[in-house]
Design a protein around this motif. Sequence first.
Motif, PDB file in Angstrom:
ATOM      1  N   VAL A  99       0.739  -1.165   0.069  1.00  0.00           N
ATOM      2  CA  VAL A  99       0.044  -0.009   0.055  1.00  0.00           C
ATOM      3  C   VAL A  99       0.949   1.199  -0.008  1.00  0.00           C
ATOM      4  O   VAL A  99       0.582   2.155  -0.712  1.00  0.00           O
ATOM      5  N   SER A 100       1.799   1.394   0.739  1.00  0.00           N
ATOM      6  CA  SER A 100       2.609   2.376   0.839  1.00  0.00           C
ATOM      7  C   SER A 100       3.433   2.764  -0.408  1.00  0.00           C
ATOM      8  O   SER A 100       3.567   3.677  -0.993  1.00  0.00           O
ATOM      9  N   VAL A 101       3.840   1.490  -0.763  1.00  0.00           N
ATOM     10  CA  VAL A 101       4.940   1.595  -2.334  1.00  0.00           C
ATOM     11  C   VAL A 101       3.910   2.083  -3.230  1.00  0.00           C
ATOM     12  O   VAL A 101       4.311   2.881  -3.942  1.00  0.00           O
ATOM     13  N   LEU A 102       2.634   1.703  -3.439  1.00  0.00           N
ATOM     14  CA  LEU A 102       1.771   1.991  -4.516  1.00  0.00           C
ATOM     15  C   LEU A 102       1.543   3.613  -4.201  1.00  0.00           C
ATOM     16  O   LEU A 102       1.345   4.324  -5.222  1.00  0.00           O
ATOM     17  N   ARG A 103       1.428   4.077  -3.211  1.00  0.00           N
ATOM     18  CA  ARG A 103       1.141   5.399  -2.869  1.00  0.00           C
ATOM     19  C   ARG A 103       2.247   6.411  -3.412  1.00  0.00           C
ATOM     20  O   ARG A 103       2.078   7.205  -4.030  1.00  0.00           O
ATOM     21  N   VAL A 104       3.224   5.865  -2.930  1.00  0.00           N
ATOM     22  CA  VAL A 104       4.632   6.706  -3.376  1.00  0.00           C
ATOM     23  C   VAL A 104       4.743   6.504  -4.953  1.00  0.00           C
ATOM     24  O   VAL A 104       5.116   7.422  -5.581  1.00  0.00           O
ATOM     25  N   GLY A 105       4.332   5.276  -5.717  1.00  0.00           N
ATOM     26  CA  GLY A 105       4.497   5.052  -6.969  1.00  0.00           C
ATOM     27  C   GLY A 105       3.567   6.141  -7.811  1.00  0.00           C
ATOM     28  O   GLY A 105       3.947   6.350  -8.848  1.00  0.00           O
ATOM     29  N   LEU A 106       2.406   6.010  -7.088  1.00  0.00           N
ATOM     30  CA  LEU A 106       1.421   7.057  -7.738  1.00  0.00           C
ATOM     31  C   LEU A 106       1.966   8.654  -7.900  1.00  0.00           C
ATOM     32  O   LEU A 106       1.535   9.177  -8.785  1.00  0.00           O
ATOM     33  N   ALA A 107       2.341   8.872  -6.444  1.00  0.00           N
ATOM     34  CA  ALA A 107       2.617  10.268  -6.316  1.00  0.00           C
ATOM     35  C   ALA A 107       3.602  10.654  -7.212  1.00  0.00           C
ATOM     36  O   ALA A 107       3.672  11.833  -7.988  1.00  0.00           O
ATOM     37  N   LEU A 108       4.663   9.960  -7.664  1.00  0.00           N
ATOM     38  CA  LEU A 108       5.863  10.350  -8.292  1.00  0.00           C
ATOM     39  C   LEU A 108       5.644  10.568  -9.774  1.00  0.00           C
ATOM     40  O   LEU A 108       5.737  11.590 -10.320  1.00  0.00           O
TER      41      LEU A 108
ATOM     42  N   GLY B 133       2.973   4.857 -25.085  1.00  0.00           N
ATOM     43  CA  GLY B 133       1.536   4.359 -24.346  1.00  0.00           C
ATOM     44  C   GLY B 133       1.462   5.237 -23.071  1.00  0.00           C
ATOM     45  O   GLY B 133       2.528   5.755 -22.238  1.00  0.00           O
ATOM     46  N   THR B 134       0.145   5.246 -22.364  1.00  0.00           N
ATOM     47  CA  THR B 134      -0.017   5.719 -20.935  1.00  0.00           C
ATOM     48  C   THR B 134      -0.743   4.552 -20.221  1.00  0.00           C
ATOM     49  O   THR B 134      -1.488   3.861 -20.494  1.00  0.00           O
ATOM     50  N   ARG B 135      -0.407   4.940 -18.891  1.00  0.00           N
ATOM     51  CA  ARG B 135      -0.998   3.898 -17.749  1.00  0.00           C
ATOM     52  C   ARG B 135      -2.402   4.367 -17.292  1.00  0.00           C
ATOM     53  O   ARG B 135      -2.275   5.861 -17.221  1.00  0.00           O
ATOM     54  N   ARG B 136      -3.334   3.610 -17.077  1.00  0.00           N
ATOM     55  CA  ARG B 136      -4.591   4.108 -16.635  1.00  0.00           C
ATOM     56  C   ARG B 136      -4.665   4.181 -15.207  1.00  0.00           C
ATOM     57  O   ARG B 136      -4.558   3.334 -14.554  1.00  0.00           O
ATOM     58  N   TRP B 137      -4.812   5.484 -14.809  1.00  0.00           N
ATOM     59  CA  TRP B 137      -4.696   5.683 -13.323  1.00  0.00           C
ATOM     60  C   TRP B 137      -6.012   6.005 -12.881  1.00  0.00           C
ATOM     61  O   TRP B 137      -6.710   6.911 -13.365  1.00  0.00           O
ATOM     62  N   PHE B 138      -6.176   5.532 -11.582  1.00  0.00           N
ATOM     63  CA  PHE B 138      -7.410   5.781 -10.885  1.00  0.00           C
ATOM     64  C   PHE B 138      -7.120   6.852  -9.738  1.00  0.00           C
ATOM     65  O   PHE B 138      -6.485   6.225  -9.059  1.00  0.00           O
ATOM     66  N   GLY B 139      -7.726   7.899  -9.531  1.00  0.00           N
ATOM     67  CA  GLY B 139      -7.599   8.992  -8.621  1.00  0.00           C
ATOM     68  C   GLY B 139      -8.773   9.100  -7.629  1.00  0.00           C
ATOM     69  O   GLY B 139      -9.746   8.436  -7.908  1.00  0.00           O
ATOM     70  N   GLY B 140      -8.802   9.794  -6.643  1.00  0.00           N
ATOM     71  CA  GLY B 140      -9.877  10.050  -6.081  1.00  0.00           C
ATOM     72  C   GLY B 140     -10.531   8.630  -5.344  1.00  0.00           C
ATOM     73  O   GLY B 140      -9.908   8.112  -4.990  1.00  0.00           O
ATOM     74  N   ARG B 141     -11.845   8.707  -5.625  1.00  0.00           N
ATOM     75  CA  ARG B 141     -12.659   7.667  -5.259  1.00  0.00           C
ATOM     76  C   ARG B 141     -12.115   6.221  -5.646  1.00  0.00           C
ATOM     77  O   ARG B 141     -12.043   5.363  -4.820  1.00  0.00           O
ATOM     78  N   GLY B 142     -11.701   5.883  -6.644  1.00  0.00           N
ATOM     79  CA  GLY B 142     -11.139   4.687  -7.176  1.00  0.00           C
ATOM     80  C   GLY B 142     -10.056   4.003  -6.278  1.00  0.00           C
ATOM     81  O   GLY B 142      -9.913   2.986  -5.693  1.00  0.00           O
ATOM     82  N   GLU B 143      -9.017   4.964  -6.093  1.00  0.00           N
ATOM     83  CA  GLU B 143      -8.022   4.739  -5.221  1.00  0.00           C
ATOM     84  C   GLU B 143      -8.130   4.565  -3.937  1.00  0.00           C
ATOM     85  O   GLU B 143      -7.783   3.843  -3.114  1.00  0.00           O
ATOM     86  N   GLY B 144      -9.309   5.286  -3.399  1.00  0.00           N
ATOM     87  CA  GLY B 144      -9.757   5.197  -1.902  1.00  0.00           C
ATOM     88  C   GLY B 144     -10.435   3.763  -1.896  1.00  0.00           C
ATOM     89  O   GLY B 144     -10.292   2.887  -0.708  1.00  0.00           O
ATOM     90  N   GLN B 145     -11.111   3.340  -2.573  1.00  0.00           N
ATOM     91  CA  GLN B 145     -11.751   1.936  -2.737  1.00  0.00           C
ATOM     92  C   GLN B 145     -10.659   0.825  -2.792  1.00  0.00           C
ATOM     93  O   GLN B 145     -10.913   0.023  -2.124  1.00  0.00           O
TER      94      GLN B 145
ATOM     95  N   ARG C  41      -3.783  -5.364  -9.555  1.00  0.00           N
ATOM     96  CA  ARG C  41      -4.091  -5.322 -10.760  1.00  0.00           C
ATOM     97  C   ARG C  41      -4.481  -3.670 -11.249  1.00  0.00           C
ATOM     98  O   ARG C  41      -5.332  -3.169 -10.731  1.00  0.00           O
ATOM     99  N   ASP C  42      -3.589  -3.418 -12.254  1.00  0.00           N
ATOM    100  CA  ASP C  42      -3.715  -2.170 -12.965  1.00  0.00           C
ATOM    101  C   ASP C  42      -5.358  -1.690 -13.239  1.00  0.00           C
ATOM    102  O   ASP C  42      -5.760  -0.520 -12.939  1.00  0.00           O
ATOM    103  N   GLU C  43      -5.950  -2.622 -13.882  1.00  0.00           N
ATOM    104  CA  GLU C  43      -7.380  -2.427 -14.143  1.00  0.00           C
ATOM    105  C   GLU C  43      -8.280  -2.783 -13.337  1.00  0.00           C
ATOM    106  O   GLU C  43      -9.626  -2.580 -13.573  1.00  0.00           O
ATOM    107  N   LEU C  44      -8.139  -2.460 -11.988  1.00  0.00           N
ATOM    108  CA  LEU C  44      -8.756  -2.883 -11.000  1.00  0.00           C
ATOM    109  C   LEU C  44      -9.754  -1.517 -10.812  1.00  0.00           C
ATOM    110  O   LEU C  44      -9.309  -0.388 -10.594  1.00  0.00           O
TER     111      LEU C  44
END
Length: 462
Positions: free
Chosen positions: A24-33, A49-61, A134-137
Amino acid sequence: MAASEARGRAASATSERTGARGGVSVLRVGLALPLLVVALLPQAFAGGGTRRWFGGRGEGQRAEAQAAKDAAAASFYELDTAQRGLRISIETITAVDGSPEARRAVENFEALGRRIDEVSLAYITAVDAHDLDRDELDAATASRARGELTRAKEELDRVRGELERFEQGLGPLLATAENQLARLAPAAERARQALREASAALDAVREAGLRADDLAARLASLGPELTRLNEGAGRHGVPDTLQRADRILRDAEAVRAEAERLPQRAAEIDKRLVSLRTRAEALTTRAGAVEPVLSELRRRYSLACWQDLQHVPEQAAGTVRQAEERLREATTAREEQRWPDATAILSTVRALLDATDEAVSAAGDRLRRLDAVAKDPRAEIERARFAVRDAQRLAMEGRTTPDPRHARPLDEAVARLDRAVAGLEGRHPDYWHFLTELEAVRASAARVVGLIREERGAGQQH
């Protein structure tokens, strides 16, 4: 996945739980950078290509689902640990206790085990069904995963509560089992020590010149029991092993005690041999003096006063000869160190001499008593009357009329006394009959006194 596989994944659940939290902490650092880099360089990835990132409510879930997964993993680990600990307690109980209560405890534990397998399988199924990394979660899947994992945790916690309550109920059984197990090693060592001490005592006796073959045989018979004791509770069970240790201890201590007492026992037998031999010689001399006493009885008193004594001399001589023969047998047994035989024979000799002594004494006692009553029977009469009057007074205490159960035997005693006194008026009175009749009167009065006191004592208790 089979229920047994759930038990096999208990260890991996611990590392998974720890790794998940780190993830969880690694993911958060990875998303922030990357977000920071995108803000600074808006054109850096325009051509790739670009990665599909979910911010806000998706990342909270996703984070909530991961937290639910961590919590469920912790509950799974705690349940598995509790079950393993309880299994040790059950095994402790079954090793010691075969009672119906212990068997019911085992059955209840097995039923709980099946329930644990069910909730563990449900937990692992929920974990396997959702890859939270999973990235597509998407948010909906993450929410569903969180719900399933939360329910799995609740079931795990609920069953763990049942397990804890079951464990609390095992307290008395477990305490008893642990107490017996704690006794096992000391009891076995005490038994072995007792055997060593008994063997040492036998060696000391043999060095003193005493064989003690019977004690050696008894000690040797404990050898097979010692072998079974050394095979341990794993083969024979705790209860049987404890009983065996106690039995060996008791028997070995008995052998040791008898071995230590054997020199004293030998000395006592030697002393008894000398004493009984001397007594037999003295009785031979006394038996020779019976015939003059019988002659005096025949000369002065009627046949009834002495006819039961006329065979005393030959009977006494025969009994003394028999005692002397048995004494020779006892001496042989002593020399052969057959201690039980020697002791038994000496007891027989003593009984023979006691009977002879009584018979020889009877003639002299008879003459003395007959001389006394012939000279003045009043002393014997007064003794009998006093006994009857004393019983009559006791029977009338607190009453106006006596109880027939007391009055009847006392009236019969008075009549018997009167008849005995009247029998002295003849030319050749039977003084021996007179004496025996007065003894019977005193005995009858004593029985009434005893009955009255017993009844009054019972009444006071009520």
